[in-house]
Design an enzyme around this catalytic site. Structure first.
Site, PDB file in Angstrom:
ATOM      1  N   ALA A 145      14.612 -96.144 -72.068  1.00  0.00           N
ATOM      2  CA  ALA A 145      13.907 -96.336 -73.344  1.00  0.00           C
ATOM      3  C   ALA A 145      14.350 -97.592 -74.080  1.00  0.00           C
ATOM      4  O   ALA A 145      13.712 -97.993 -75.056  1.00  0.00           O
ATOM      5  CB  ALA A 145      14.125 -95.110 -74.239  1.00  0.00           C
ATOM      6  N   GLY A 167      16.964-101.491 -74.123  1.00  0.00           N
ATOM      7  CA  GLY A 167      17.908-102.457 -73.561  1.00  0.00           C
ATOM      8  C   GLY A 167      17.697-102.785 -72.094  1.00  0.00           C
ATOM      9  O   GLY A 167      16.579-103.011 -71.636  1.00  0.00           O
ATOM     10  N   ASP A 175      15.780 -90.505 -70.252  1.00  0.00           N
ATOM     11  CA  ASP A 175      16.426 -90.953 -71.498  1.00  0.00           C
ATOM     12  C   ASP A 175      16.377 -89.796 -72.501  1.00  0.00           C
ATOM     13  O   ASP A 175      15.548 -88.886 -72.381  1.00  0.00           O
ATOM     14  CB  ASP A 175      15.694 -92.177 -72.080  1.00  0.00           C
ATOM     15  N   ASP A 226      19.333 -84.933 -72.352  1.00  0.00           N
ATOM     16  CA  ASP A 226      20.582 -85.390 -72.959  1.00  0.00           C
ATOM     17  C   ASP A 226      21.654 -85.426 -71.865  1.00  0.00           C
ATOM     18  O   ASP A 226      22.165 -84.375 -71.450  1.00  0.00           O
ATOM     19  CB  ASP A 226      20.973 -84.423 -74.085  1.00  0.00           C
ATOM     20  N   LEU A 227      21.997 -86.612 -71.415  1.00  0.00           N
ATOM     21  CA  LEU A 227      22.943 -86.748 -70.308  1.00  0.00           C
ATOM     22  C   LEU A 227      24.389 -86.511 -70.725  1.00  0.00           C
ATOM     23  O   LEU A 227      25.288 -86.567 -69.897  1.00  0.00           O
ATOM     24  CB  LEU A 227      22.805 -88.135 -69.663  1.00  0.00           C
ATOM     25  N   GLY A 249      23.817 -95.229 -71.631  1.00  0.00           N
ATOM     26  CA  GLY A 249      25.213 -95.341 -72.035  1.00  0.00           C
ATOM     27  C   GLY A 249      25.342 -95.586 -73.516  1.00  0.00           C
ATOM     28  O   GLY A 249      24.368 -95.909 -74.201  1.00  0.00           O
ATOM     29  N   SER A 301      30.846-102.429 -66.899  1.00  0.00           N
ATOM     30  CA  SER A 301      31.054-103.338 -68.038  1.00  0.00           C
ATOM     31  C   SER A 301      32.254-104.231 -67.737  1.00  0.00           C
ATOM     32  O   SER A 301      33.162-103.828 -67.001  1.00  0.00           O
ATOM     33  CB  SER A 301      31.348-102.505 -69.290  1.00  0.00           C
ATOM     34  N   TYR A 326      35.689 -95.983 -74.058  1.00  0.00           N
ATOM     35  CA  TYR A 326      34.620 -96.775 -73.429  1.00  0.00           C
ATOM     36  C   TYR A 326      35.141 -97.467 -72.160  1.00  0.00           C
ATOM     37  O   TYR A 326      34.564 -97.329 -71.083  1.00  0.00           O
ATOM     38  CB  TYR A 326      34.108 -97.826 -74.433  1.00  0.00           C
ATOM     39  N   LYS A 348      34.221 -96.725 -68.138  1.00  0.00           N
ATOM     40  CA  LYS A 348      33.632 -97.740 -67.256  1.00  0.00           C
ATOM     41  C   LYS A 348      34.549 -98.041 -66.058  1.00  0.00           C
ATOM     42  O   LYS A 348      34.070 -98.315 -64.964  1.00  0.00           O
ATOM     43  CB  LYS A 348      33.335 -99.022 -68.052  1.00  0.00           C
TER      44      LYS A 348
END
Ligand code: NAD
Length: 288
Positions: free
Chosen positions: A10, A12, A32, A41-42, A71, A114, A155, A159
């Site tokens: 949805a 980016g 999404d 909802d992941l 993410g 990332s 975060y 990653k």
């Protein structure tokens, strides 16, 4: 034409990837929490299970690939959500979809990691290990001591863990041996709603603007999506377990001497064990 799952479709980078795949004539099953073919909802186990079931139904059990882009950024107060979506939202979904990738025979999967993996100092190893072991509470316990930096640590740990998961699984018989190419893409700061939200916070904006990016500025989501589409193409057939940094040079700036690196003396036992286990598995498969 192929059928691809794109999470985070949805917004980016996921949205750009989905648009490019559709424009090339492929079928895209977007997942999404907002606006997507499959809304799920992941961050929850139920959400991941229902997303996987719906995706398997929509693709008829055969998937040519996937982009895992859903993410959350390192916004304070979201440590748990970050770990749940960025790590479990990838690995649980990929595990549930593996048989559909194997059915395609030459599927390609791109996980969005990332450059925070290599440019965030002092990420607790225990947090990474705990995520890989499936223990989110223990992982959060390890980052809590960082106070207002704990979201940034959660975060980076999520990653690092997801990148390690990719590298471990990419080379296993169930993935590489089933014709599935599993790789990660590690972007730097890319101009998307996620980055815009961080830039809205004056403290974070200052840190982001001060962060070394040798080529300057921010990356473009459409260009990152071009990399994703390339990593899904036949040209990526020999790419397996790689983490591709597209970050304007920040990783190279901080870590130019760290990689590539020779196996050190203390790493020899593990190296030799891996060598032997590969030879054994080839013999078991009857390959010379
Ligand atoms: P974005 O916010 O534009 O898109 C992320 C998408 O994930 C959104 O559509 C959002 O609805 C979805 N999502 C979030 N939580 C979800 C949930 N619980 N269930 C289902 N969907 C959910 O962000 P982006 O910048 O395109 O980020 C894509 C990926 O790239 C993320 O994994 C992010 O961590 C990573 N990344 C981003 C940057 C950057 O600077 N933008 C840098 C490195 C890595």
């Amino acid at each position: 034409m192929g059928t691809y799952v794109v999470t985070g479709s949805a917004s980016g980078m996921g949205r750009q990837a989905a648009e490019k795949l559709r424009a090339a004539g492929h079928k895209v099953i977007g997942i999404d929490i907002n606006d997507a073919e499959i809304r799920a909802d992941l961050s929850t186990q139920d959400g991941r299970r229902s997303a996987a079931e719906a995706a398997l139904g929509a693709c008829g059990g055969v998937l040519d690939g996937a982009v895992l882009a859903a993410g959350l950024g390192p916004i304070p107060g979201r440590s748990r959500l970050i770990a749940q979506v960025n790590y479990f939202g990838v690995v649980d979904l990929l595990t549930a979809l593996r048989s559909a990738f194997a059915s395609a025979g030459c599927a390609k999967v791109v996980v969005v990691a990332s450059n925070s993996t290599t440019t965030t100092p002092m990420v607790p190893r225990r947090a990474v290990r705990s995520l890989l072991a499936g223990d989110v509470d223990k992982a959060l316990g390890a980052v809590r001591i960082f106070g207002n930096r704990s979201a940034a640590m959660s975060y980076a740990a999520s990653k690092i863990a997801v990148s390690r998961w990719v590298r471990r699984h990419a080379v296993a018989p169930e993935w590489a041996g089933a014709g599935i190419r599993l790789n990660a893409l590690a972007p730097g700061a890319i101009m998307t709603p996620l980055l815009a939200e961080q830039l809205d916070n004056p403290g974070e904006a200052k840190a982001i603007k001060a962060f070394p990016v040798p080529v300057g500025g921010y990356g473009d989501a459409a260009q990152i999506a071009d990399w994703m589409v390339f990593m899904l193409s036949d040209a990526a057939e020999f790419l397996c377990g790689s983490v591709i940094f597209v970050d304007g040079g920040s990783d190279a700036y901080f870590r130019s001497e760290s990689w590539p690196a020779a196996v050190p003396f203390r790493g020899l036992p593990r190296y030799l064990l891996r060598f032997l286990s590969y030879a054994r598995s080839r013999r078991a498969l009857g390959r010379t």
